[in-house]
Each structure stands twice: as C-alpha cells, then as structure tokens.
Design an enzyme around this catalytic site. Structure first.
Site, PDB file in Angstrom:
ATOM      1  N   TYR A 146       7.371  -4.398   1.236  1.00 22.56           N
ATOM      2  CA  TYR A 146       7.201  -3.464   2.351  1.00 22.56           C
ATOM      3  C   TYR A 146       7.817  -3.954   3.656  1.00 22.56           C
ATOM      4  O   TYR A 146       8.575  -3.231   4.298  1.00 22.56           O
ATOM      5  CB  TYR A 146       5.708  -3.165   2.561  1.00 22.56           C
ATOM      6  CG  TYR A 146       5.108  -2.369   1.437  1.00 22.56           C
ATOM      7  CD1 TYR A 146       5.018  -0.980   1.517  1.00 22.56           C
ATOM      8  CD2 TYR A 146       4.648  -2.996   0.286  1.00 22.56           C
ATOM      9  CE1 TYR A 146       4.485  -0.234   0.478  1.00 22.56           C
ATOM     10  CE2 TYR A 146       4.117  -2.262  -0.771  1.00 22.56           C
ATOM     11  CZ  TYR A 146       4.041  -0.889  -0.666  1.00 22.56           C
ATOM     12  OH  TYR A 146       3.526  -0.160  -1.704  1.00 22.56           O
ATOM     13  N   HIS A 176      -5.443  -1.152  -4.672  1.00 18.83           N
ATOM     14  CA  HIS A 176      -4.956  -0.032  -3.850  1.00 18.83           C
ATOM     15  C   HIS A 176      -4.599   1.188  -4.691  1.00 18.83           C
ATOM     16  O   HIS A 176      -3.881   2.070  -4.233  1.00 18.83           O
ATOM     17  CB  HIS A 176      -3.745  -0.476  -3.020  1.00 18.83           C
ATOM     18  CG  HIS A 176      -4.076  -1.496  -1.977  1.00 18.83           C
ATOM     19  ND1 HIS A 176      -3.181  -2.428  -1.519  1.00 18.83           N
ATOM     20  CD2 HIS A 176      -5.229  -1.729  -1.298  1.00 18.83           C
ATOM     21  CE1 HIS A 176      -3.762  -3.204  -0.611  1.00 18.83           C
ATOM     22  NE2 HIS A 176      -5.005  -2.795  -0.458  1.00 18.83           N
ATOM     23  N   CYS A 227      -5.215  16.555  -9.031  1.00 14.32           N
ATOM     24  CA  CYS A 227      -5.104  17.727  -8.153  1.00 14.32           C
ATOM     25  C   CYS A 227      -6.243  17.695  -7.145  1.00 14.32           C
ATOM     26  O   CYS A 227      -7.413  17.553  -7.513  1.00 14.32           O
ATOM     27  CB  CYS A 227      -5.171  19.006  -8.982  1.00 14.32           C
ATOM     28  SG  CYS A 227      -5.201  20.512  -7.965  1.00 14.32           S
ATOM     29  N   CYS A 244      -3.638  25.460 -11.023  1.00 14.06           N
ATOM     30  CA  CYS A 244      -4.392  26.135  -9.952  1.00 14.06           C
ATOM     31  C   CYS A 244      -3.618  26.232  -8.640  1.00 14.06           C
ATOM     32  O   CYS A 244      -4.169  26.705  -7.643  1.00 14.06           O
ATOM     33  CB  CYS A 244      -5.722  25.413  -9.718  1.00 14.06           C
ATOM     34  SG  CYS A 244      -5.518  23.800  -8.938  1.00 14.06           S
ATOM     35  N   VAL A 278       8.955 -16.618  -9.883  1.00 11.48           N
ATOM     36  CA  VAL A 278       9.593 -16.559 -11.204  1.00 11.48           C
ATOM     37  C   VAL A 278       9.898 -17.966 -11.697  1.00 11.48           C
ATOM     38  O   VAL A 278       9.629 -18.303 -12.863  1.00 11.48           O
ATOM     39  CB  VAL A 278      10.893 -15.711 -11.163  1.00 11.48           C
ATOM     40  CG1 VAL A 278      11.654 -15.830 -12.475  1.00 11.48           C
ATOM     41  CG2 VAL A 278      10.575 -14.250 -10.882  1.00 11.48           C
TER      42      VAL A 278
END
EC number: 2.3.1.286
Length: 229
Positions: A31, A114, A122, A143, A223
């Site tokens: 981020y 999170h 929905c 709907c 890694v």
C-alpha cells in the site's frame, strides 16, 4: 535465520502475523511503499472507505476493480512454506492481507483480520455472491442490490470473530513470527500485547521494525529467509 529455523523446530504452537510484504512476491503491490497502491494518489483512504461505498458505489467499485483484485496471482514460497508446516505443527496465520493467497497455498487455520476480497455479499438481501460474479458487476442479479467484498473498509470495525480467534491463537502460541509488515496499523499491531509471555517473537521484514518488548529481528527479504527454513 538459523535462530528462527531452530525456534520453528522446537515450537508446538506457531502464529504467523503476515502483512502486504508477503504478497508482493506474488505480484500484488503493497500500500504505502514507493511503488505501492497508494503512490501518487490523493485520497486512497476515501476510495476504500465506507463513506465512498455508500455515497459513490460506482466510484468505489471502479477503484476496487482497477486496483485490488489479482485473480491470477499465485502463492509464493512464503505462503507454501507456512502451509507445509501444518503437517507437523499447530499453525495459525493471522493476516492483514485480503487476497486469499494463504488459503490458495493450502493453509487451513487462517484468520483474515481485514476480511477477504473473495467473500462477497449483497448489502440489500444479505446473500453471499461468488467473487466471479462481483468481478463482472456490483449489482446483484437476484435483487438489484449493491454487492460488496467482505473486507474491512476505513471507518469500519474489525469483526469480533476475527479478534476472538486472533487473541485465542496469541494466548496459545509459543512462537510468534511477524512477516512482511511494518506492524504499525492498529489494532493488528496490538495483537502481540495479548501474547503468551513465554512465546518467542521474531520479525522478518526488509525494514527494521520497532517493538516495545524483546524480539529477534531478521532484516531481510522474507522469500530468502523462508527458503532456508
């Protein structure tokens, strides 16, 4: 690295606390780094907020589609190594990531702190909606309600179930390994306050992190570290 390898060998109950750095090797940007998702954006927090979803659902959907989903991403060595440990150890992964890669790697005990982009529902009728359908449209075919991913947006609270599962795992752990995160986002970074006091704590991150208690820092690419475990 040898200290961590030895600690894993001796531990019975391991908790991995994982962040965006774990998914970067799979091609998913973090981020806040120089090349991260938020780079060059004026108001990314608004785009991923409950307010934006409510007031401007089209804008929210466009942002999520263009920036958040990487359906072709595959687990990397960090994910697979953690999953492999489950055959010999009691392993719980508590992750900030919402990409589902820990599950794709085969990990069974994953707390998506999170939420997950691949759990959608929905808002009008409450029905679960396959992520494949959400990737085509945010309008529910049943709907006409607005579909959303079940992730924690800005202004929303962490689900109680995720907190309860996390605290239980922290209390049982004899080894805690923080991986791929600066560990500054609350309340995720507060989880270790509830740890078993006898647990050893390691952090594996490219940049050094700071914690208010004794821990062992491995300042390296995760890694490379997990390749040697």
């Amino acid at each position: 690295m040898n200290n961590l390898k030895e600690a894993i060998k001796k531990a019975d109950n391991i908790v991995f606390l994982t962040g965006a750095g774990v998914s970067v090797p799979s091609g998913i940007p973090d981020y806040r780094s120089k090349n991260g998702l938020y780079a060059g954006m004026s108001s990314p927090e608004y785009m991923l907020s409950h307010t934006c979803l409510t007031r401007e659902p089209e804008k929210f959907y466009q942002f999520v589609m263009e920036n958040m989903y990487y359906p072709d991403a595959v687990p990397n060595l960090i994910h697979t190594k953690m999953a492999e440990m489950e055959s010999k150890k009691n392993v719980t992964i508590i992750t900030q990531n919402i990409d589902g890669l820990h599950e794709k790697a085969g990990s069974k005990k994953v707390v998506n702190f999170h939420g997950s982009l691949y759990d959608c529902y929905c808002q009008k009728c409450g029905m679960s909606v396959p992520a494949e359908d959400y990737l085509k449209s945010d309008i529910h075919s049943e709907c006409s309600g607005i579909v959303r991913p079940d992730v924690v947006l800005y202004e929303e609270a962490i689900p109680e179930r995720a907190i309860d599962q996390s605290l239980e795992a922290m209390r049982q752990a004899d080894l805690i390994v923080i991986v791929g995160t600066s560990f500054r986002v609350s309340p995720f970074c507060n989880l270790t306050d509830y740890r078993n006091n006898k647990a050893r704590v390691f952090a594996v991150n490219k940049e050094r992190i700071s914690l208010p208690y004794p821990f062992e820092m491995i300042e390296n690419d995760a890694v490379k570290v997990f390749a040697e475990i």
